[in-house]
Motif scaffolding. Structure first.
Motif, PDB file in Angstrom:
ATOM      1  N   LEU A  35       0.850  -1.187   0.000  1.00 61.57           N
ATOM      2  CA  LEU A  35       0.000   0.000   0.000  1.00 61.57           C
ATOM      3  C   LEU A  35       0.887   1.239   0.000  1.00 61.57           C
ATOM      4  O   LEU A  35       1.945   1.270   0.627  1.00 61.57           O
ATOM      5  CB  LEU A  35      -0.901   0.006   1.237  1.00 61.57           C
ATOM      6  N   GLY A  36       0.463   2.245  -0.709  1.00 59.70           N
ATOM      7  CA  GLY A  36       1.252   3.460  -0.828  1.00 59.70           C
ATOM      8  C   GLY A  36       2.114   3.510  -2.064  1.00 59.70           C
ATOM      9  O   GLY A  36       2.657   4.569  -2.401  1.00 59.70           O
ATOM     10  N   SER A  37       2.244   2.377  -2.753  1.00 62.42           N
ATOM     11  CA  SER A  37       3.033   2.346  -3.989  1.00 62.42           C
ATOM     12  C   SER A  37       2.331   3.156  -5.070  1.00 62.42           C
ATOM     13  O   SER A  37       1.106   3.123  -5.201  1.00 62.42           O
ATOM     14  CB  SER A  37       3.215   0.908  -4.474  1.00 62.42           C
ATOM     15  N   VAL A  38       3.111   3.875  -5.853  1.00 61.54           N
ATOM     16  CA  VAL A  38       2.591   4.618  -6.999  1.00 61.54           C
ATOM     17  C   VAL A  38       2.843   3.785  -8.253  1.00 61.54           C
ATOM     18  O   VAL A  38       3.980   3.400  -8.522  1.00 61.54           O
ATOM     19  CB  VAL A  38       3.255   5.995  -7.127  1.00 61.54           C
ATOM     20  N   VAL A  39       1.770   3.480  -8.981  1.00 63.42           N
ATOM     21  CA  VAL A  39       1.881   2.574 -10.125  1.00 63.42           C
ATOM     22  C   VAL A  39       1.135   3.146 -11.331  1.00 63.42           C
ATOM     23  O   VAL A  39       0.257   4.001 -11.193  1.00 63.42           O
ATOM     24  CB  VAL A  39       1.303   1.178  -9.800  1.00 63.42           C
ATOM     25  N   THR A  40       1.494   2.638 -12.495  1.00 64.17           N
ATOM     26  CA  THR A  40       0.747   2.909 -13.726  1.00 64.17           C
ATOM     27  C   THR A  40       0.288   1.575 -14.292  1.00 64.17           C
ATOM     28  O   THR A  40       1.099   0.654 -14.450  1.00 64.17           O
ATOM     29  CB  THR A  40       1.619   3.636 -14.764  1.00 64.17           C
ATOM     30  N   VAL A  41      -1.009   1.461 -14.545  1.00 69.44           N
ATOM     31  CA  VAL A  41      -1.577   0.235 -15.102  1.00 69.44           C
ATOM     32  C   VAL A  41      -2.455   0.593 -16.291  1.00 69.44           C
ATOM     33  O   VAL A  41      -2.920   1.729 -16.430  1.00 69.44           O
ATOM     34  CB  VAL A  41      -2.406  -0.554 -14.056  1.00 69.44           C
ATOM     35  N   GLY A  42      -2.690  -0.371 -17.138  1.00 69.06           N
ATOM     36  CA  GLY A  42      -3.575  -0.185 -18.276  1.00 69.06           C
ATOM     37  C   GLY A  42      -4.537  -1.349 -18.383  1.00 69.06           C
ATOM     38  O   GLY A  42      -4.257  -2.444 -17.885  1.00 69.06           O
ATOM     39  N   SER A  87      -5.607   4.051 -19.241  1.00 59.67           N
ATOM     40  CA  SER A  87      -4.317   3.982 -18.562  1.00 59.67           C
ATOM     41  C   SER A  87      -4.431   4.850 -17.316  1.00 59.67           C
ATOM     42  O   SER A  87      -4.901   6.000 -17.399  1.00 59.67           O
ATOM     43  CB  SER A  87      -3.193   4.492 -19.469  1.00 59.67           C
ATOM     44  N   VAL A  88      -4.019   4.309 -16.181  1.00 60.15           N
ATOM     45  CA  VAL A  88      -4.200   5.024 -14.912  1.00 60.15           C
ATOM     46  C   VAL A  88      -2.905   5.012 -14.115  1.00 60.15           C
ATOM     47  O   VAL A  88      -2.274   3.969 -13.941  1.00 60.15           O
ATOM     48  CB  VAL A  88      -5.316   4.372 -14.061  1.00 60.15           C
ATOM     49  N   THR A  89      -2.516   6.171 -13.621  1.00 60.22           N
ATOM     50  CA  THR A  89      -1.411   6.296 -12.673  1.00 60.22           C
ATOM     51  C   THR A  89      -1.996   6.741 -11.344  1.00 60.22           C
ATOM     52  O   THR A  89      -2.816   7.669 -11.295  1.00 60.22           O
ATOM     53  CB  THR A  89      -0.372   7.327 -13.154  1.00 60.22           C
ATOM     54  N   GLY A  90      -1.609   6.074 -10.265  1.00 62.25           N
ATOM     55  CA  GLY A  90      -2.158   6.429  -8.968  1.00 62.25           C
ATOM     56  C   GLY A  90      -1.487   5.686  -7.834  1.00 62.25           C
ATOM     57  O   GLY A  90      -0.493   4.978  -8.031  1.00 62.25           O
ATOM     58  N   THR A  91      -2.055   5.827  -6.653  1.00 63.18           N
ATOM     59  CA  THR A  91      -1.509   5.250  -5.428  1.00 63.18           C
ATOM     60  C   THR A  91      -2.396   4.122  -4.927  1.00 63.18           C
ATOM     61  O   THR A  91      -3.624   4.280  -4.867  1.00 63.18           O
ATOM     62  CB  THR A  91      -1.392   6.329  -4.337  1.00 63.18           C
ATOM     63  N   VAL A 102      -6.061   5.066  -6.251  1.00 61.42           N
ATOM     64  CA  VAL A 102      -6.492   6.467  -6.225  1.00 61.42           C
ATOM     65  C   VAL A 102      -5.675   7.217  -7.270  1.00 61.42           C
ATOM     66  O   VAL A 102      -4.462   7.380  -7.121  1.00 61.42           O
ATOM     67  CB  VAL A 102      -6.302   7.081  -4.835  1.00 61.42           C
ATOM     68  N   PRO A 103      -6.314   7.670  -8.352  1.00 65.19           N
ATOM     69  CA  PRO A 103      -5.551   8.170  -9.506  1.00 65.19           C
ATOM     70  C   PRO A 103      -5.082   9.614  -9.381  1.00 65.19           C
ATOM     71  O   PRO A 103      -5.747  10.456  -8.767  1.00 65.19           O
ATOM     72  CB  PRO A 103      -6.559   8.034 -10.644  1.00 65.19           C
ATOM     73  N   THR A 104      -3.936   9.855  -9.985  1.00 65.37           N
ATOM     74  CA  THR A 104      -3.477  11.222 -10.229  1.00 65.37           C
ATOM     75  C   THR A 104      -3.607  11.544 -11.710  1.00 65.37           C
ATOM     76  O   THR A 104      -3.592  12.708 -12.099  1.00 65.37           O
ATOM     77  CB  THR A 104      -2.010  11.391  -9.792  1.00 65.37           C
ATOM     78  N   ASP A 105      -3.738  10.508 -12.527  1.00 65.61           N
ATOM     79  CA  ASP A 105      -3.903  10.703 -13.964  1.00 65.61           C
ATOM     80  C   ASP A 105      -4.696   9.544 -14.553  1.00 65.61           C
ATOM     81  O   ASP A 105      -4.396   8.382 -14.274  1.00 65.61           O
ATOM     82  CB  ASP A 105      -2.546  10.801 -14.661  1.00 65.61           C
ATOM     83  N   VAL A 106      -5.726   9.874 -15.326  1.00 72.05           N
ATOM     84  CA  VAL A 106      -6.524   8.873 -16.039  1.00 72.05           C
ATOM     85  C   VAL A 106      -6.562   9.268 -17.507  1.00 72.05           C
ATOM     86  O   VAL A 106      -6.974  10.381 -17.843  1.00 72.05           O
ATOM     87  CB  VAL A 106      -7.961   8.773 -15.497  1.00 72.05           C
TER      88      VAL A 106
END
Length: 209
Positions: A35-42, A87-91, A102-106
């Motif tokens: 938990l707390g990792s920042v990841v990008t997934v698609g 594509s989503v980047t978030g925590t 929880v996204p910072t970019d969608v």
């Protein structure tokens, strides 16, 4: 020789380096991170934006690739629809037992084919299916009960064990149609609240019977 041995030992015990910034991971790999990792997934959107707002308190959506699924807890409506690539980047965070992103970019891509739900026994709805779109069948063992303002809940069982079906108010599903003993086929997002695993249908079309 000693330096070679030290190098081998270090390779065996050294922690794995985090993914490079911006690297897209499979959802399964992302789910395995702390938990707390920042990841990008698609992946492909499985539930429309805001379908579960009454209980999730957001306008998020489900996302799935060929390895796993996850709930993207977006505060704003990005108008994601089932079958849309994203594509989503978030925590990674925990929400009452459910792993969420929880996204910072969608970034939404082209519209494609909807994800086909995975056939699952009622007892098989568990941590292994969490985040995926699933299909379960069974008879109603506990009639629909109000859990307003969040929604309604009832339980079905195919003989392997009960699973809770949670109906959010935004879905427009009329639970008064369902009664004890009725055989139902339910498609929905495999979720979790506290220690209970559940299936969350997206619309009236997700419940047949």
């Amino acid at each position: 020789m000693r330096s070679l041995l030290l190098a081998l030992v270090f390779a065996l015990v050294a922690p794995a380096l985090p993914a490079a910034a911006g690297q897209t991971l499979t959802i399964a790999k992302a789910r395995a991170l702390p938990l707390g990792s920042v990841v990008t997934v698609g992946g492909t959107v499985t539930t429309p934006s805001g379908a579960f707002e009454s209980s999730f308190f957001d306008k998020g959506f489900g996302l799935q690739d060929g390895t796993a699924g996850i709930y993207v807890s977006a505060a704003d409506d990005v108008h994601a629809t089932p079958g849309r690539r994203a594509s989503v980047t978030g925590t990674l965070k925990d929400s009452f037992g459910l792993l969420i992103l929880v996204p910072t970019d969608v970034s939404l891509g082209r519209q494609g084919l909807p994800v086909f739900p995975r056939w699952t026994t009622t007892a098989g709805v568990s941590e292994s299916t969490e985040g995926r779109l699933v299909l379960v069948a069974g008879r109603v063992t506990k009639a629909p009960a109000s859990d307003l303002p969040y929604g309604y809940k009832f339980w079905i069982n195919d003989g392997t064990g009960e699973v809770q079906i949670f109906v959010n108010t935004q879905t427009g599903i009329d639970v008064s149609r369902y009664h004890l003993g009725q055989a139902l086929l339910v498609t929905g997002f495999s979720g979790q609240f506290d220690t209970s695993y559940e299936v969350l249908p997206r619309s009236p079309h997700d419940i047949l019977g």
